[in-house]
Design a protein around this motif. Sequence first.
Motif, short mmCIF file in Angstrom:
data_model
loop_
_atom_site.label_atom_id
_atom_site.label_comp_id
_atom_site.label_asym_id
_atom_site.label_seq_id
_atom_site.Cartn_x
_atom_site.Cartn_y
_atom_site.Cartn_z
N GLU A 80 0.83 -1.20 0.00
CA GLU A 80 0.00 0.00 0.00
C GLU A 80 0.87 1.26 0.00
O GLU A 80 0.59 2.21 -0.74
N LEU A 81 1.91 1.26 0.80
CA LEU A 81 2.78 2.44 0.85
C LEU A 81 3.46 2.67 -0.50
O LEU A 81 3.54 3.81 -0.99
N GLN A 82 3.95 1.61 -1.11
CA GLN A 82 4.60 1.73 -2.41
C GLN A 82 3.63 2.22 -3.49
O GLN A 82 3.94 3.10 -4.29
N TYR A 83 2.44 1.62 -3.51
CA TYR A 83 1.53 1.88 -4.62
C TYR A 83 0.87 3.25 -4.55
O TYR A 83 0.63 3.87 -5.58
N VAL A 84 0.52 3.72 -3.34
CA VAL A 84 -0.09 5.05 -3.29
C VAL A 84 0.91 6.11 -3.73
O VAL A 84 0.52 7.14 -4.31
N GLU A 85 2.20 5.86 -3.51
CA GLU A 85 3.21 6.78 -4.02
C GLU A 85 3.30 6.68 -5.54
O GLU A 85 3.37 7.69 -6.25
N ALA A 86 3.29 5.45 -6.05
CA ALA A 86 3.36 5.26 -7.51
C ALA A 86 2.14 5.84 -8.21
O ALA A 86 2.22 6.27 -9.36
N MET A 87 1.00 5.87 -7.52
CA MET A 87 -0.23 6.44 -8.09
C MET A 87 -0.30 7.96 -7.98
O MET A 87 -1.24 8.57 -8.48
N GLY A 88 0.68 8.56 -7.32
CA GLY A 88 0.67 10.00 -7.16
C GLY A 88 -0.20 10.50 -6.02
O GLY A 88 -0.50 11.69 -5.93
N LEU A 89 -0.58 9.60 -5.11
CA LEU A 89 -1.41 9.99 -3.97
C LEU A 89 -0.57 10.46 -2.79
O LEU A 89 -1.11 11.00 -1.82
N ALA A 90 0.73 10.24 -2.86
CA ALA A 90 1.66 10.72 -1.85
C ALA A 90 3.02 10.88 -2.51
O ALA A 90 3.35 10.18 -3.47
N GLU A 91 3.82 11.82 -2.01
CA GLU A 91 5.18 11.99 -2.51
C GLU A 91 6.02 10.79 -2.12
O GLU A 91 5.72 10.07 -1.16
N GLY A 142 8.31 8.41 -0.41
CA GLY A 142 8.77 8.35 0.97
C GLY A 142 7.84 8.98 1.98
O GLY A 142 8.12 8.95 3.18
N LYS A 143 6.72 9.54 1.52
CA LYS A 143 5.82 10.26 2.42
C LYS A 143 4.51 9.53 2.68
O LYS A 143 3.64 10.04 3.39
N ALA A 144 4.34 8.33 2.11
CA ALA A 144 3.06 7.62 2.26
C ALA A 144 2.79 7.24 3.71
O ALA A 144 1.66 7.31 4.17
N ALA A 145 3.83 6.82 4.44
CA ALA A 145 3.62 6.41 5.83
C ALA A 145 3.12 7.58 6.67
O ALA A 145 2.21 7.43 7.49
#
Length: 385
Positions: free
Chosen positions: A287-298, A300-303
Amino acid sequence: MKITLAQQRPVYVAGVGWHPFQRPSGTPYVQLGLTAVRQALGDAGLRWADVNSAYTGTAMLGMAPGRPLYKHLGVTGIPMLQVENASASGSTAFRLACHDVAAGTSDISMVLGVDKMPTALGASNDTGVPRLDEVHVPPPVHFALLASEYLERHGATPEQLAAVAVKNYGNAALNPNAQRPKARTLEEDLAGPPIAGPLTRLQCCPIGEGAAAVVVVSDDAIDELGLDRSRCVRVLASVLRSEELYGAKSFDAELTRTATADAYRQAGIGPDDLDVVELHDAFSIEELQYVEAMGLAEEGKAAAALEAGDFSLGGRVAVSTSGGLLGSGHPIGPTGVGQIGEITTQIRGEAGARQHAGARTGLAHMVGLGAVCAVHVLQSVEGPR
């Protein structure tokens, strides 16, 4: 020239249904599948005789399981196709049905995902080719290595990693179709037996059985059969990609990045337009990796975004309102179809206690063994917020 879904005639999800995801049992797969199909037909206000084609996503049932299942509804001569694409089997079946209806070959197409754990060794043992899992890193270890790398590179903590599972189990507790419908605390998660590296048991999805079905329809079918257009959800984009060469980067995340970017272009939206997302969280780090890949978080900032509530019900964009694969379960074939059903339910405003307020646009994402990635974008007929 490639023709996208958006360039063909509009397609909609008109009906959704499930057999709850569950631990392996003695329930025949036919009963699992028929439960979901009948519920989806009833939800759409259709009969089996109205259906023009059927696509069945499975990964573990063997040859042609659709025919003995559908015959209980009536032998109508429609084309049927079984789809196997690892964890993306159901998502791929949905894509084929969407293009079938968009192209005008069918007006109403049934998509069923159904699976049960095999009772004997599968066909992969009879190929004469050595098994890959005897020499390659198994999935829990692969994702544990990614988790350790993420924690070290971005300064995230095991508690923040575990928070993914805590959020998703909280959502699953509100989902009557979930395999693990029980909220969990951070302490329970961290105290659980370790599976690999920082991943505990509750940060790894269960493999079980179940079924999910959706009915895909055209504008003509809605008008001619008098379907309730207000409950039909438009499919704006359908993307299926396979992996490329990404160097030292995580191929799961990079494949997700390119597939999601394609879906955004097809749908004419960006990440800020999404209200709900269902993604492939077989392990919490995903989830942390993919929300960043989707542009939902910068990067390293998903957590930190998760910790701030950005991905919770009522947050900026609700991620895995169903409970995700961690809480809802991952019976393989049905998983991607269940994601479409969950997003449809959210956009209709029919999700009850797990409803994300104002949901109008959603994205469904599944990867299959890291080799393929399917992404779909759905939107209310009333348009975005």
